[in-house]
Design an enzyme around this catalytic site. Sequence first.
Site, short mmCIF file in Angstrom:
data_model
loop_
_atom_site.label_atom_id
_atom_site.label_comp_id
_atom_site.label_asym_id
_atom_site.label_seq_id
_atom_site.Cartn_x
_atom_site.Cartn_y
_atom_site.Cartn_z
N GLU A 61 9.64 17.95 13.19
CA GLU A 61 10.00 17.71 11.80
C GLU A 61 9.11 18.59 10.90
OE1 GLU A 61 8.79 13.96 9.96
OE2 GLU A 61 10.83 13.76 9.24
N LYS A 114 0.87 -1.17 0.00
CA LYS A 114 0.00 0.00 0.00
C LYS A 114 0.91 1.22 0.00
CE LYS A 114 -1.56 3.14 2.30
NZ LYS A 114 -1.68 4.27 1.40
N GLU A 132 10.07 2.86 9.96
CA GLU A 132 11.05 3.89 9.58
C GLU A 132 10.33 5.22 9.64
OE1 GLU A 132 14.15 3.41 9.18
OE2 GLU A 132 14.22 1.24 8.97
N CYS A 140 13.51 12.31 5.20
CA CYS A 140 13.53 12.01 6.63
C CYS A 140 14.90 12.22 7.26
CB CYS A 140 13.11 10.56 6.83
SG CYS A 140 14.09 9.43 5.83
P1 NAD Z 1 2.31 9.39 6.63
O1 NAD Z 1 2.71 8.79 7.91
O2 NAD Z 1 1.23 10.39 6.61
O3 NAD Z 1 1.87 8.24 5.59
C1 NAD Z 1 2.72 7.16 5.27
C2 NAD Z 1 1.88 6.01 4.75
O4 NAD Z 1 1.05 5.55 5.82
C3 NAD Z 1 0.93 6.38 3.62
O5 NAD Z 1 0.87 5.32 2.69
C4 NAD Z 1 -0.41 6.53 4.34
O6 NAD Z 1 -1.52 6.31 3.50
C5 NAD Z 1 -0.30 5.43 5.39
N1 NAD Z 1 -1.19 5.59 6.55
C6 NAD Z 1 -1.78 6.72 7.01
N2 NAD Z 1 -2.58 6.44 8.06
C7 NAD Z 1 -2.50 5.09 8.28
C8 NAD Z 1 -3.09 4.20 9.24
N3 NAD Z 1 -3.92 4.62 10.17
N4 NAD Z 1 -2.77 2.90 9.17
C9 NAD Z 1 -1.89 2.43 8.23
N5 NAD Z 1 -1.33 3.22 7.29
C10 NAD Z 1 -1.62 4.55 7.32
O7 NAD Z 1 3.66 9.98 6.01
P2 NAD Z 1 3.85 10.78 4.66
O8 NAD Z 1 3.27 12.14 4.85
O9 NAD Z 1 3.40 9.95 3.50
O10 NAD Z 1 5.46 10.87 4.58
C11 NAD Z 1 6.19 11.79 5.34
C12 NAD Z 1 6.71 11.17 6.63
O11 NAD Z 1 7.46 9.99 6.33
C13 NAD Z 1 7.68 12.06 7.38
O12 NAD Z 1 7.38 12.07 8.76
C14 NAD Z 1 9.04 11.42 7.16
O13 NAD Z 1 9.99 11.66 8.13
C15 NAD Z 1 8.68 9.99 7.07
N6 NAD Z 1 9.73 9.27 6.32
C16 NAD Z 1 10.59 8.46 7.02
C17 NAD Z 1 11.62 7.81 6.35
C18 NAD Z 1 12.59 6.88 7.07
O14 NAD Z 1 13.25 6.10 6.41
N7 NAD Z 1 12.70 6.93 8.37
C19 NAD Z 1 11.77 7.98 4.97
C20 NAD Z 1 10.88 8.82 4.31
C21 NAD Z 1 9.85 9.44 4.99
#
Ligand code: NAD
Length: 476
Positions: free
Chosen positions: A378, A169, A244, A278
């Site tokens: 962040e 997903k 992550e 990130c």
């Molecule tokens: P997000 O947490 O909003 O969404 C990430 C994914 O989770 C999406 O596919 C979203 O649809 C899904 N999601 C949302 N609610 C959910 C739920 N209740 N249950 C299961 N899945 C759910 O993050 P984003 O806005 O897409 O990305 C930005 C964030 O990602 C930032 O905080 C960034 O730091 C983090 N990030 C971390 C890394 C790492 O390797 N540590 C890398 C890239 C991005």
Amino acid sequence: MIKIDQLYINGQFVIPNGTEVQDLINPSTKEIIGRVTLGNEQDTRDAIAAAKEAFKTFSKTTVEERSEMLQRLHDVMMDHFEALNQVAVDEYGAPEGATAARTLYAAKNFLHNKASLSEFQFEKRMGKAKVVLEPLGVIGLITPWNANYTHISTKLAPAIAAGCTVVIKASELSAIQTQVITECFHKAGIPAGVINFVHGRGDVVGAELTRHPDVAMISFTGSSQVGKIIGRDAANTMKRLVLELGGKSPNVILDDADFNKAIPMSVMTAFSNSGQACHVGSRLIVPEHRLEEVKRLVKTTIDGIKVGSPREAGVYIGPMVNQKQYETVQHYIKLGVDEGAELVVGGEGHPEGLEQGYFVKPTVFAHVTMDMSIAKEEIFGPVLSILTFKTEEEAIEIANNSIYGLSAYVSSSDLEAANRVASRIVSGRVLINGLHDEPTAPFGGFKQSGIGREFGVYGLQEYVEPKTILGHDVVQ
Ligand code: NAD
């Protein structure tokens, strides 16, 4: 207009049961460039059932067979390299050069995992016991929008290497990119049901994957906030988790560093992937008595950075991914000013002439203190906070004063000092004197930056479960 109205389940493109339609917007122009029909809980359950069935035979494949599959997954990505890049530029807004580098990185993940697989020991002897590392089962892969292909391949490659099947997903904001990579993978000749893709919302498809008893593990990349929801939801079925999450990475410049090198590099890394990454060093920690020099170098560097359309040559910073992300960045820039930080460069609003998309001004604050939101939270945009220290001890204290611990950077001309500071920073990765990468070394976070590791043998280990067999050589 690109219309996406299919999911990929059991080796076939199928019409979703879900009926919700979502617009897909080019962030550089705010034009609607596509529409995706989102899957629902039933679609997710269908995909999990296909993965569960496929696991019966896929988990028994040989290392050689899976090694060949990893090679083919790499090859199909390379065969469709241009198509993958073009939609990433349109849908995500990343500058063209950076997109190509990231697509290549994503494809290479399959080869790195092929190498890890060749040295992975699936069976070990421990005293009298035989310990077998068995593939975990069906894995739910949930990924964000900021590097769609990289996050998918980072999780899919070790799953295939281990003999696990997956339901992916990806972010609902990356549906066009996800569709193109799905079509690639379809051509790789992987057995039906091993790889399944369901477009959908996090609170629908992601939540169903997290709750479902037939999913053995969730590998998630995204915000710490959603990571915590997943952690709570997954507890009922005792799923393994690889999370992550976010970061607010410190970048410590010691007094003896070459500032003419270190400061421009710090600004460029902080703003890489338009700041939507990130691991970026979003807290620049410098000696107090060098602050004026740092500010001057920061301004000169930013003067040379081009913000604009991702298709324009030389552009380093593209638009934020959507209206919400644009507003988040604006909110933090306003908060920085309200909380009393000094605006060195940038500020609220669009850069001049770039009002047609979600473009923001690269922004740097000085005189940031540890209690300010822009030092703690962040932002995920091109906003850099400068904090100052008087002693090495204070620099380390500031670096570690965070709920996060994903990446860190240290610059010094004294390698011993740099390594001493690096050893005391609480972070999953520390980069000394430059931007290095090692795709076979583990990546992941301490503290609220996550649980578990990705890449290399450590990443592969997350997808297997040890089984101890005693008496395997005892004849009755
Ligand atoms: P997000 O947490 O909003 O969404 C990430 C994914 O989770 C999406 O596919 C979203 O649809 C899904 N999601 C949302 N609610 C959910 C739920 N209740 N249950 C299961 N899945 C759910 O993050 P984003 O806005 O897409 O990305 C930005 C964030 O990602 C930032 O905080 C960034 O730091 C983090 N990030 C971390 C890394 C790492 O390797 N540590 C890398 C890239 C991005």
